[in-house]
Structures are given as structure tokens and as C-alpha cells.
Design a protein around this motif. Structure first.
Motif, PDB file in Angstrom:
ATOM      1  N   GLN A  79       3.817  24.243  -7.813  1.00  0.00           N
ATOM      2  CA  GLN A  79       3.267  23.097  -7.589  1.00  0.00           C
ATOM      3  C   GLN A  79       2.813  22.459  -8.832  1.00  0.00           C
ATOM      4  OE1 GLN A  79       0.093  23.610  -4.801  1.00  0.00           O
ATOM      5  NE2 GLN A  79       1.257  22.911  -2.862  1.00  0.00           N
ATOM      6  N   ASP A  80       2.034  23.364  -9.750  1.00  0.00           N
ATOM      7  CA  ASP A  80       1.848  22.926 -11.072  1.00  0.00           C
ATOM      8  C   ASP A  80       2.956  22.667 -11.965  1.00  0.00           C
ATOM      9  OD1 ASP A  80      -0.898  23.040 -10.266  1.00  0.00           O
ATOM     10  OD2 ASP A  80      -1.389  24.931 -11.283  1.00  0.00           O
ATOM     11  N   GLN A  81       3.858  23.465 -11.764  1.00  0.00           N
ATOM     12  CA  GLN A  81       5.116  23.151 -12.617  1.00  0.00           C
ATOM     13  C   GLN A  81       5.802  21.995 -12.097  1.00  0.00           C
ATOM     14  OE1 GLN A  81       7.590  26.802 -11.904  1.00  0.00           O
ATOM     15  NE2 GLN A  81       6.432  27.867 -13.576  1.00  0.00           N
ATOM     16  N   LEU A  82       5.889  21.613 -10.816  1.00  0.00           N
ATOM     17  CA  LEU A  82       6.384  20.362 -10.330  1.00  0.00           C
ATOM     18  C   LEU A  82       5.668  18.949 -10.954  1.00  0.00           C
ATOM     19  CD1 LEU A  82       8.492  18.803  -8.482  1.00  0.00           C
ATOM     20  CD2 LEU A  82       7.020  19.372  -6.664  1.00  0.00           C
ATOM     21  N   ASP A  83       4.208  19.230 -10.830  1.00  0.00           N
ATOM     22  CA  ASP A  83       3.450  18.196 -11.295  1.00  0.00           C
ATOM     23  C   ASP A  83       3.807  17.895 -12.750  1.00  0.00           C
ATOM     24  OD1 ASP A  83       2.454  17.953  -8.773  1.00  0.00           O
ATOM     25  OD2 ASP A  83       0.390  18.876  -9.341  1.00  0.00           O
TER      26      ASP A  83
END
Length: 109
Positions: A79-83
Motif C-alpha cells: 500500500q505504501d509503495q502504491l501511494d
């Protein structure tokens, strides 16, 4: 006090007991996150920053959905990488638009 009320997101302000109470979890939950190197409080007094509390809350939500520690951690990382990728794309789109607007404003030579 809510998590959002802590001023500096990286300042280790809350004890394990305070963090657990705020998140509605037992200290054992926070210790398990620390042991797994997921949420690591400031070492001297085992204090938690707002950033760590937000991370622990995210992990708690995924645990409540039935995920294992490993699966929850992988989801949080993804999720952090996608954000991060989405923010970068938005920035690049803004730059491209600004560049196109600047070129459209130039008169041909």
C-alpha cells in the motif's frame, strides 16, 4: 488524545501502555509488532510516535480481518509503495501539463 493530535509524527511521545490504550490493544500486541521488526518504538523508554501508532493501527485492522502478521506487513508495504507511485505519477502529470501549457504559450519563431 487521538493519534492525529500528536504534533510531531516522529516524536516518541507515548509509552507502550498509552499507545495500547489509544489503539485499543494489549501491550502484548505492540510487543509482537516490535519483535517482528514491524513497529519499533524508541528503545530507551519504549515510546511510540504518531507515525508508529498509525502503522500499528493499520496492522491491527488487517489482523482483525484475519490476516497473519506476515501477510498484513506485506499489504502495508505494498500500500505504501502504491501511494508513493501514485504521488509520483500525479507529480509527473502536473509537470507534463505545466510544460505543455508553457509550450502552448510560446509563439512560433
Amino acid at each position: 488524545m487521538g493519534v492525529g493530535q500528536l504534533d510531531d509524527e516522529d516524536y516518541p511521545a507515548l509509552t507502550m501502555g498509552q499507545a495500547g490504550e489509544l489503539l485499543g490493544v494489549q501491550p502484548a500486541f505492540l510487543r509482537s509488532l516490535d519483535a517482528a521488526d514491524v513497529v519499533q518504538p524508541e528503545r530507551l523508554h519504549r515510546r511510540y510516535s504518531r507515525r508508529l501508532l498509525v502503522l500499528a493501527a493499520r496492522m491491527r485492522e488487517l489482523f482483525d480481518e484475519g490476516l497473519s502478521l506476515d501477510a498484513a506487513w506485506r499489504i502495508v508495504v505494498l500500500q505504501d509503495q502504491l501511494d508513493t507511485a501514485n504521488r509520483r505519477i500525479a507529480d509527473l502529470e502536473r509537470r507534463l501539463t505545466a510544460h505543455g501549457d508553457a509550450e502552448a504559450g510560446q509563439s512560433p519563431a
